[in-house]
Write an enzyme that holds these catalytic residues in place. Structure first.
Site, PDB file in Angstrom:
ATOM      1  N   CYS A  35       0.822  -1.220   0.000  1.00 40.13           N
ATOM      2  CA  CYS A  35       0.000   0.000   0.000  1.00 40.13           C
ATOM      3  C   CYS A  35       0.856   1.269   0.000  1.00 40.13           C
ATOM      4  O   CYS A  35       0.356   2.351  -0.274  1.00 40.13           O
ATOM      5  CB  CYS A  35      -0.950   0.007   1.195  1.00 40.13           C
ATOM      6  N   ASP A  37       2.193   2.726   2.571  1.00 42.79           N
ATOM      7  CA  ASP A  37       2.086   3.526   3.791  1.00 42.79           C
ATOM      8  C   ASP A  37       3.355   3.392   4.641  1.00 42.79           C
ATOM      9  O   ASP A  37       3.987   2.344   4.662  1.00 42.79           O
ATOM     10  CB  ASP A  37       0.868   3.087   4.611  1.00 42.79           C
ATOM     11  N   CYS A  60      -3.058   5.475   5.520  1.00 45.42           N
ATOM     12  CA  CYS A  60      -4.520   5.460   5.531  1.00 45.42           C
ATOM     13  C   CYS A  60      -5.060   5.776   6.929  1.00 45.42           C
ATOM     14  O   CYS A  60      -4.314   5.806   7.909  1.00 45.42           O
ATOM     15  CB  CYS A  60      -5.016   4.095   5.077  1.00 45.42           C
ATOM     16  N   CYS A 104      -2.735  -2.719   8.600  1.00 42.50           N
ATOM     17  CA  CYS A 104      -2.420  -1.376   9.096  1.00 42.50           C
ATOM     18  C   CYS A 104      -1.995  -1.452  10.563  1.00 42.50           C
ATOM     19  O   CYS A 104      -1.097  -0.714  10.990  1.00 42.50           O
ATOM     20  CB  CYS A 104      -3.622  -0.448   8.940  1.00 42.50           C
TER      21      CYS A 104
HETATM   22 FE1  FES Z   1      -1.686   0.041   4.204  1.00 41.47          FE
HETATM   23 FE2  FES Z   1      -3.468   1.068   5.845  1.00 41.47          FE
HETATM   24  S1  FES Z   1      -3.738   0.636   3.725  1.00 41.47           S
HETATM   25  S2  FES Z   1      -1.368   0.734   6.242  1.00 41.47           S
END
Ligand code: FES
Length: 143
Positions: A35, A37, A60, A104
């Site tokens: 993702c 992040d 996110c 996450c």
């Molecule tokens: Fe990857 Fe939340 S979508 S940490």
């Protein structure tokens, strides 16, 4: 049923412990390659206790809520407790996360572990590498 619990929404809208500790004793940064992040945790340690903790998360809403909750869960606790914090504990404290958002909360667990490891490394404290099973396995780990 709403996708996100009230607790998740609260920690997303009003995240606790956001920021930087300039003279941190340990810093951990991890990322999720899928993702993209990134989460960074700063620890201040006094007498084996997490006296202060802050985070910066570029990610996110669930990652922000997970960081916020994780920092609340380890603040004022012994370092050994911080190291044992699991993503399940973070998820439970948030009253759940959707299945596709569980990673996450894993980021929060890994970022804290990386920060503790950094503290141990800086202090020259010996540790069992098995205490950090996930460390280095994620693509974004700089610890
Ligand atoms: Fe990857 Fe939340 S979508 S940490």
């Amino acid at each position: 049923m709403a996708l996100y619990s009230e607790t998740v929404m609260d920690h997303f809208r009003n995240p606790r412990n956001v920021g930087v500790i300039k003279d941190a004793d340990g810093v951990g940064e991890v990322g999720n390659a899928v993702c993209g992040d990134i989460m960074k945790i700063y620890l201040k340690i006094e007498d084996g206790i997490v006296s202060d903790v802050k985070f910066e998360t570029f990610g996110c809403g669930s990652a922000i809520a997970s960081s916020s909750m994780a920092t609340e869960l380890i603040k004022g606790k012994p370092l050994s407790d911080a190291l044992k914090l699991t993503n399940q504990a973070v998820t439970e404290a948030l009253d759940g996360l959707p299945a596709h958002k569980l990673h996450c909360s894993v980021l929060a667990e890994e970022a804290i572990q990386a920060a503790v490891k950094d503290y141990y490394d800086r202090q020259g404290i010996a540790y069992d590498p098995k205490e950090f099973p996930d460390c280095g396995s994620c693509a974004g780990c700089h610890g």
